[in-house]
Design an enzyme around this catalytic site. Structure first.
Site, PDB file in Angstrom:
ATOM      1  N   ASP A   1      -2.320  -5.594  -1.967  1.00  0.00           N
ATOM      2  CA  ASP A   1      -3.247  -4.971  -1.021  1.00  0.00           C
ATOM      3  C   ASP A   1      -2.534  -4.402   0.211  1.00  0.00           C
ATOM      4  O   ASP A   1      -2.902  -4.713   1.357  1.00  0.00           O
ATOM      5  CB  ASP A   1      -4.286  -6.013  -0.536  1.00  0.00           C
ATOM      6  CG  ASP A   1      -4.946  -6.767  -1.681  1.00  0.00           C
ATOM      7  OD1 ASP A   1      -5.134  -6.172  -2.751  1.00  0.00           O
ATOM      8  OD2 ASP A   1      -5.279  -7.956  -1.487  1.00  0.00           O
TER       9      ASP A   1
ATOM     10  N   GLU B   1     -14.103  -1.712  -4.475  1.00  0.00           N
ATOM     11  CA  GLU B   1     -13.552  -2.385  -3.288  1.00  0.00           C
ATOM     12  C   GLU B   1     -12.380  -1.557  -2.772  1.00  0.00           C
ATOM     13  O   GLU B   1     -12.142  -0.448  -3.236  1.00  0.00           O
ATOM     14  CB  GLU B   1     -13.090  -3.801  -3.649  1.00  0.00           C
ATOM     15  CG  GLU B   1     -12.069  -3.849  -4.773  1.00  0.00           C
ATOM     16  CD  GLU B   1     -11.796  -5.253  -5.294  1.00  0.00           C
ATOM     17  OE1 GLU B   1     -12.517  -6.199  -4.948  1.00  0.00           O
ATOM     18  OE2 GLU B   1     -10.839  -5.393  -6.083  1.00  0.00           O
TER      19      GLU B   1
HETATM   20  O1  FUB Z   1      -6.337  -9.566  -3.115  1.00  0.00           O
HETATM   21  C1  FUB Z   1      -7.652 -10.073  -3.182  1.00  0.00           C
HETATM   22  C2  FUB Z   1      -8.584  -8.972  -3.566  1.00  0.00           C
HETATM   23  O2  FUB Z   1      -8.148  -8.371  -4.781  1.00  0.00           O
HETATM   24  C3  FUB Z   1      -8.641  -7.834  -2.594  1.00  0.00           C
HETATM   25  O3  FUB Z   1      -9.376  -8.113  -1.455  1.00  0.00           O
HETATM   26  C4  FUB Z   1      -9.177  -6.784  -3.471  1.00  0.00           C
HETATM   27  O4  FUB Z   1      -9.121  -5.490  -2.957  1.00  0.00           O
HETATM   28  C5  FUB Z   1      -8.333  -6.966  -4.716  1.00  0.00           C
HETATM   29  O5  FUB Z   1      -7.093  -6.362  -4.585  1.00  0.00           O
END
Ligand code: FUB
Length: 439
Positions: free
Chosen positions: A27, A197
């Site tokens: 991320d 997301e």
């Molecule tokens: O790394 C945890 C979660 O997985 C992140 O918040 C999302 O975007 C995905 O990458």
């Protein structure tokens, strides 16, 4: 314990991918600050992983040329968050913003044991980009869904916007001058197709871009949308990052020294979707502002700008001056001692009398050889268990070209002890090079 000046390794000609190999990172939020460096604020996939539950201990990484990256050390862990979920963990995708001399670190974290029902956007601040962060609480008045993956976009007119979202909903709103309140409320971003997301907003030539991860089963891709306004409405433009081989995808876009880059993650080192690694590749725009599909490479990107500064005050400690135990032994190699036998569980080599200067952050670089695709060492500093660190193959058990670097705090004076414990594959350790940050 003897120490010598650094045996400088060969400079790299490209960044390689993944760019961060010692720890598992995901991320990446890339920010370019006024000191002329680019910083990556990343999640930390703790090894061994348990889903995404145990993610914790954010590290920041910096570079002056996109090729050579420095671990700036850990800046925040769930134990530092007084309002956070009692069980800790769940420190997911963060971001960082700068305003009026203060760096604001935004991170999603649940406030209760019911983690998916209690997400908050926490804020920590510092007057430095990669150290000294103190938690300030969370942004009040938000909630109601999977409020993860904050992105903070500073427009050129002094206004700053917060975006976040997961589970199919993305919201945006304007941050107040205190950077911890919302002016006029959050609103759903319209026009995004198949949003999952990982929202990220940037601006190029007057056009706003919102990039995000989609819902493609077990193989998320990155899409983007554009708008004339920072809060939309958005026009969906398509996919620009195909699956990376990892079930999640998450990225950021930044310009540095005249070139554009995509920062993203894959699982190339571990083969596991919850032990991810940050990569960089070039990002190209067409004349009409659309983004070309990113070519995922193993080479990464070439240097941007001039050569990085050398480690002038690095000191190298040889294993011969320390101790080995638990089944490890010293052996001669090209006229100096190395620690072998570290594949045995509990085998270790220890460096004592490490000089921490006035105390504070120090980069530790372990020089090693391993024929394994991936070996590991457990790092203990002054008795505190720090982390498993990765050692990627050097191709041959005697090829001492490997370097695994991590930044940790050291105590003042020549009082520090660093222990590397094996049991995670065949590996030979030659030396430990310590570079003090001086803070
Ligand atoms: O790394 C945890 C979660 O997985 C992140 O918040 C999302 O975007 C995905 O990458």
């Amino acid at each position: 314990m003897t120490a010598s000046t650094s045996r400088a390794g060969a400079r790299k000609t490209t960044s390689g991918n993944p760019i961060l190999t010692t720890l598992y990172t995901a991320d990446p939020s890339a920010r370019v600050w006024d000191d002329g460096k680019v910083y990556i604020y990343a999640s930390h996939d703790m090894d061994p992983a348990r889903g995404c539950d145990l993610m914790d201990r954010y590290h920041v990484f910096s570079s002056a040329d996109m090729v050579h990256w420095t671990d700036e050390g850990e800046i925040l862990r769930s134990d530092d968050v007084s309002w956070g979920r009692p069980e800790g963990g769940f420190m997911w995708a963060p971001d960082c913003a700068f305003k009026n001399g203060t760096y604001y670190f935004y991170y999603p974290h649940p406030s209760g044991s019911d983690w998916n029902g209690t997400w908050k956007i926490g804020v920590a601040t510092s007057d430095k980009p990669a150290s000294g962060f103190v938690d300030r609480g969370y942004i009040e008045g938000l909630g109601g869904f999977a409020m993860i993956d904050p992105c903070v976009f500073a427009d050129g007119d002094g206004r700053t916007y917060l975006f976040y979202g997961g589970g199919g909903r993305c919201e945006g709103g304007e941050l107040g001058d205190d950077m911890m309140s919302i002016k006029g409320g959050m609103r759903e971003m319209s026009g995004l197709e198949d949003f999952h997301e990982a929202a990220w907003v940037f601006k190029r030539e007057g056009l706003y871009y919102l990039t995000y991860a989609d819902n493609l089963h077990e193989n998320n891709r990155m899409h983007y949308a554009t708008s004339e306004h920072p809060l939309g409405p958005w026009t969906h433009r398509g996919v620009f990052l195909e699956p990376t081989g990892c079930s999640t995808t998450h990225g950021s876009v930044a310009a540095f020294k005249g070139r554009w880059y995509l920062f993203y993650h894959n699982q190339a080192i571990s083969g596991q979707g919850n032990l991810r690694s940050v990569c960089i590749d070039s990002l190209h725009f067409n004349d009409d502002g659309t983004i070309r599909t990113v070519v995922q490479t193993k080479e990464g990107v070439p240097p941007a700008g001039g050569p990085p500064a050398a480690d002038s005050d690095a000191r190298t400690y040889d294993v011969s001056a320390g101790s080995v135990g638990g089944g490890a032994a010293l052996a001669r190699h090209d006229g100096f001692d190395v620690a072998t036998g570290l594949q045995a569980e509990g085998a270790y080599c220890e460096f004592g009398g490490i000089d921490g200067g006035c105390g504070g952050r120090a980069s530790l670089a372990v020089r090693y050889a391993t024929p394994e695709r991936l070996a590991k060492l457990r790092l203990t500093v002054n008795g505190a268990d720090w982390s498993l660190i990765n050692a990627l193959s050097t191709g041959h058990p005697a090829s001492l070209t490997g370097k695994a670097s991590i930044t940790v705090p050291l105590a003042p004076g020549a009082s520090n002890t660093v222990r590397l414990t094996g049991g995670y594959g065949e590996i030979t350790v030659a030396s430990l090079t310590v570079s003090l940050f001086g803070d």
